[in-house]
Design a protein around this motif. Structure first.
Motif, PDB file in Angstrom:
ATOM      1  N   LEU A  75      42.098  46.229  28.277  1.00 40.70           N
ATOM      2  CA  LEU A  75      43.457  46.517  28.749  1.00 40.70           C
ATOM      3  C   LEU A  75      44.411  45.390  28.360  1.00 40.70           C
ATOM      4  N   ALA A  76      43.965  44.156  28.458  1.00 42.20           N
ATOM      5  CA  ALA A  76      44.800  43.015  28.071  1.00 42.20           C
ATOM      6  C   ALA A  76      45.172  43.098  26.595  1.00 42.20           C
ATOM      7  N   LEU A 109      48.522  29.732  32.082  1.00 42.93           N
ATOM      8  CA  LEU A 109      48.396  31.158  31.792  1.00 42.93           C
ATOM      9  C   LEU A 109      49.771  31.819  31.773  1.00 42.93           C
ATOM     10  N   ASP A 110      49.847  32.920  31.021  1.00 44.58           N
ATOM     11  CA  ASP A 110      51.061  33.735  31.035  1.00 44.58           C
ATOM     12  C   ASP A 110      50.954  34.853  32.059  1.00 44.58           C
ATOM     13  N   ALA A 111      49.732  35.322  32.291  1.00 46.43           N
ATOM     14  CA  ALA A 111      49.493  36.396  33.257  1.00 46.43           C
ATOM     15  C   ALA A 111      48.024  36.396  33.659  1.00 46.43           C
ATOM     16  N   VAL A 112      47.754  36.931  34.837  1.00 50.59           N
ATOM     17  CA  VAL A 112      46.375  37.031  35.329  1.00 50.59           C
ATOM     18  C   VAL A 112      45.996  38.502  35.430  1.00 50.59           C
ATOM     19  N   LEU A 113      44.915  38.869  34.755  1.00 49.78           N
ATOM     20  CA  LEU A 113      44.390  40.236  34.775  1.00 49.78           C
ATOM     21  C   LEU A 113      42.915  40.102  35.136  1.00 49.78           C
ATOM     22  N   ALA A 114      42.647  39.948  36.451  1.00 51.56           N
ATOM     23  CA  ALA A 114      41.307  39.532  36.858  1.00 51.56           C
ATOM     24  C   ALA A 114      40.931  40.073  38.230  1.00 51.56           C
ATOM     25  N   THR A 115      40.808  41.392  38.324  1.00 55.89           N
ATOM     26  CA  THR A 115      40.438  42.070  39.581  1.00 55.89           C
ATOM     27  C   THR A 115      41.185  41.451  40.766  1.00 55.89           C
ATOM     28  N   MET A 116      42.497  41.300  40.619  1.00 53.33           N
ATOM     29  CA  MET A 116      43.303  40.618  41.634  1.00 53.33           C
ATOM     30  C   MET A 116      43.990  41.633  42.550  1.00 53.33           C
TER      31      MET A 116
END
Length: 280
Positions: A75-76, A109-116
């Protein structure tokens, strides 16, 4: 005397002019700060994503290939192309439940995509995108266990295992207050503790548990979803332009069907797991 008054008026006019320019400059700086991350990713043609390295199905480093794989990794990459074009690059940095917000706030980081999970408490520190995964806290036990639901855990002597920094501990404290909560640093440690008999169940998000159960035949999910807590992509507080770009990209991948393909690819063959319930 008249010349002196004229001079004073000119000086006053110049002062107010400079004051006005200063205010405009301050406004410009304030406005620019909200596009800092967006301008950075545009100029570098790279988005640095904080992702998981230890979470099956979402983000995990393959032992066989030593490469990152999973739904959130794909997805990222998909969102990166939507935001930056075909030449855009996705860079990945490992985060944990404890480090994802600090790393984001430290500009690593620019963004967090981590089951948040999107929570009101976390919204005080970061801004979230629209949801991309309809997660919910669930329970995982040994297949030989007599535990069938959250009610079975609400007894003195029962132990529920959770990962530090996740919202599962709050759910268990609310729904099974008599149970003892034991916390570990990551999902691998939680799984090993359950297998070693150090707890009666592991509590965390349904998708994460599905990935673990797929790897261990002696474990399974029980009791359904006990609390719905969707995932969102986090950006630094106030980075409006980056957040808008992510939301626009999410809307596009959902509309063109590529998002559904990813959900189906990673979760379509998990017994007892509903793709329709998971996707937005």
């Amino acid at each position: 005397m008249k010349q002196k008054k004229k001079l004073l008026r000119k000086v006053a006019a110049l002062f107010f002019l400079l004051l006005g320019l200063g205010s405009l400059s301050a406004c410009a700086v304030e406005s620019d700060s909200s596009v800092r991350v967006y301008n950075h990713v545009k100029s570098t043609k790279t988005i640095t994503w904080g992702v998981k390295y230890d979470t099956a199905l979402f983000g995990i480093k393959s032992v066989k290939t030593n490469k990152l794989e999973g739904f959130e990794i794909d997805l990222a990459r998909l969102l990166t192309k939507k935001i930056l074009g075909k030449n855009g690059k996705a860079k990945f940095i490992e985060v944990t439940a404890q480090t994802k917000i600090p790393q984001l706030k430290n500009n690593n980081l620019d963004a967090v995509l981590a089951t948040m999970t999107i929570t009101d408490e976390r919204k005080k520190s970061v801004d979230f995108s629209t949801p991309y995964f309809k997660a919910g806290t669930s329970l995982m036990t040994k297949t030989s266990s007599s535990i069938k639901s959250i009610k079975d855990l609400n007894h003195k002597g029962r132990v529920v295992i959770v990962v530090k920094g996740t919202t599962a501990a709050e759910d268990i404290a609310r729904l099974a207050p008599k149970a003892k909560i034991r916390q570990y640093n990551d999902y691998g440690a939680c799984t090993n503790a359950l297998l070693a008999g150090q707890g009666d169940a592991v509590a965390t998000d349904n998708g994460i548990l599905a990935g673990i159960a797929k790897q261990h035949k002696g474990l399974h999910l029980v009791g359904g979803t006990i609390a719905v807590e969707p995932y969102g992509i986090a950006v630094e507080k106030g980075q409006t332009k980056m957040l808008q770009a992510i939301n626009k990209a999410l809307k596009e991948v959902k509309a063109d069907g590529s998002y559904h393909k990813l959900v189906k690819k990673w979760f379509g063959n998990i017994p007892g797991f509903s793709v329709k319930e998971a996707e937005y």
